[in-house]
Write an enzyme that holds these catalytic residues in place. Structure first.
Site, PDB file in Angstrom:
ATOM      1  N   LYS A 115       0.861  -1.182   0.000  1.00 20.05           N
ATOM      2  CA  LYS A 115       0.000   0.000   0.000  1.00 20.05           C
ATOM      3  C   LYS A 115       0.898   1.232   0.000  1.00 20.05           C
ATOM      4  O   LYS A 115       1.682   1.446   0.918  1.00 20.05           O
ATOM      5  CB  LYS A 115      -0.901   0.002   1.234  1.00 20.05           C
ATOM      6  CG  LYS A 115      -1.818   1.220   1.286  1.00 20.05           C
ATOM      7  CD  LYS A 115      -2.733   1.151   2.497  1.00 20.05           C
ATOM      8  CE  LYS A 115      -3.683   2.334   2.547  1.00 20.05           C
ATOM      9  NZ  LYS A 115      -4.564   2.267   3.713  1.00 20.05           N
ATOM     10  N   LYS A 129      -2.143  -1.522  -3.816  1.00 21.43           N
ATOM     11  CA  LYS A 129      -3.006  -0.345  -3.778  1.00 21.43           C
ATOM     12  C   LYS A 129      -2.160   0.915  -3.877  1.00 21.43           C
ATOM     13  O   LYS A 129      -1.186   1.026  -3.128  1.00 21.43           O
ATOM     14  CB  LYS A 129      -3.796  -0.350  -2.461  1.00 21.43           C
ATOM     15  CG  LYS A 129      -4.736   0.833  -2.280  1.00 21.43           C
ATOM     16  CD  LYS A 129      -5.389   0.779  -0.909  1.00 21.43           C
ATOM     17  CE  LYS A 129      -6.339   1.983  -0.773  1.00 21.43           C
ATOM     18  NZ  LYS A 129      -6.970   2.064   0.526  1.00 21.43           N
TER      19      LYS A 129
HETATM   20 ZN   LIG Z   1      -5.542   3.509   7.692  1.00 18.78          ZN
END
Ligand SMILES: [Zn+2]
Length: 324
Positions: free
Chosen positions: A195, A248
């Site tokens: 992420k 992501k």
């Molecule tokens: Zn968070």
């Protein structure tokens, strides 16, 4: 020998031929629909920067989940907007927290819909960070305890999958231990493994009212410039017991999706985040692009790069399109 012998255009001549040799086929069965749930009743509050997406109260959320399920979408992921925020994000792990109430209602009304819960603290903390703040820094190890409590309370409420998105070190193992000790050995963990600290999350922060009140998230989310580090993060999560891993955002990181596909055998999810959605929605609103074609092309590119599962705000629209 006549020239040219090879004519790749032969297989592009008609839609029937193109369809016959198509390498990537999108299906509604691989889409996950992200939804925001807020307190109150009969609330359907449009998110300004994400037109067509709403903050739903639990009663209206149930209807939206049913309509997604009827379109062939197998799963939703829930984000909570709590009544109150505090330093330690108490509502993230309260048995009657907003997400816990939503899970119970959705699972009761649409039992076959897979309900995934995002596990993080930022929507619930007054400072908007994903962990506990100590001396102005985000403390890793004390955050793990709270994440484990949040995941357990979501599973106790009926969540089918928990998805830690905080990027703290060691959280997958800590959550796995918590769930197993409570007898939930069969509940999968979908880890937001790679992420990135991305500007593409902007509209989501408006939606969830979760912008950090000081600093930024760069001390825990990944540097957008790094690719090898993503493989290391994914390897750690897999070792710690992640069942599915995620990259992501999606489109700006397709190289990472492909690398992950080449290196790991676990299912891979990619999250087409709010900024990716809003860019397309806004340009289409101006008449600069063809919304439907760009939507399908963007989702196809994510699938082609190697994602098995796609989280997208276009889920219902794409599923509708894929039906015809
Ligand atoms: Zn968070």
């Amino acid at each position: 020998m006549p020239f040219p012998l090879h004519r790749p255009r032969r297989l592009r001549r008609t839609e029937a031929l193109r369809s016959l040799v198509r390498e990537t086929r999108l299906s509604a069965r691989s889409l996950v629909y992200p939804l925001f749930v807020c307190p109150g009743t009969n609330v359907r509050d449009e998110i300004r920067s994400m037109p067509g997406n709403f903050r739903w109260s639990v009663d209206r959320l149930v209807e939206e989940c049913r309509s997604a399920f009827d379109l062939g979408i197998p799963a939703v992921i829930l984000f909570g907007i709590p009544e109150r925020k505090d330093e330690v994000g108490s509502e993230a792990y309260a048995p009657d927290g907003i997400v816990q109430r939503a899970v119970r209602a959705v699972k009761k009304a649409v039992p076959d819909l897979i309900v995934i819960c995002d596990v993080c603290l930022d929507e619930y903390t007054s400072h908007g960070h994903c962990g506990v703040v100590k001396n102005g820094e985000i403390d890793n190890d004390s955050t793990l305890e709270l994440l484990a409590r949040a995941a357990l309370s979501q599973v106790q409420a009926g969540a089918d999958i928990v998805a830690p998105s905080d990027m703290m070190d060691g959280r997958v193992r800590r959550i796995r231990g918590e769930l197993d000790a409570a007898g939930f050995t069969q509940t999968p963990i979908l880890a937001y493994s790679a992420k990135y600290a991305s500007a593409f999350y902007g509209p989501f922060r408006e939606a969830a009212n979760s912008a950090p009140q000081f600093g930024d998230r760069k001390s825990y989310q990944m540097d957008p410039a790094n690719q090898r580090e993503a493989l290391r993060e994914i390897a750690l999560d897999v070792e710690e017991g992640a069942d599915i891993i995620m990259v992501k955002p999606a489109m700006p990181y397709l190289d990472v999706v492909t690398l992950a596909r080449q290196h790991f055998d676990v299912p891979i999810a990619a999250y087409q985040v709010s900024g990716e959605f809003s860019l397309i929605a806004a340009a289409a609103e101006k008449g600069w692009i063809d919304r439907e074609r760009i939507m399908m092309e963007s989702l196809t590119s994510i699938h082609r790069a190697g994602a098995d599962i796609i989280l997208t705000y276009f889920a219902k629209e794409a599923a509708t399109r894929l039906r015809c």
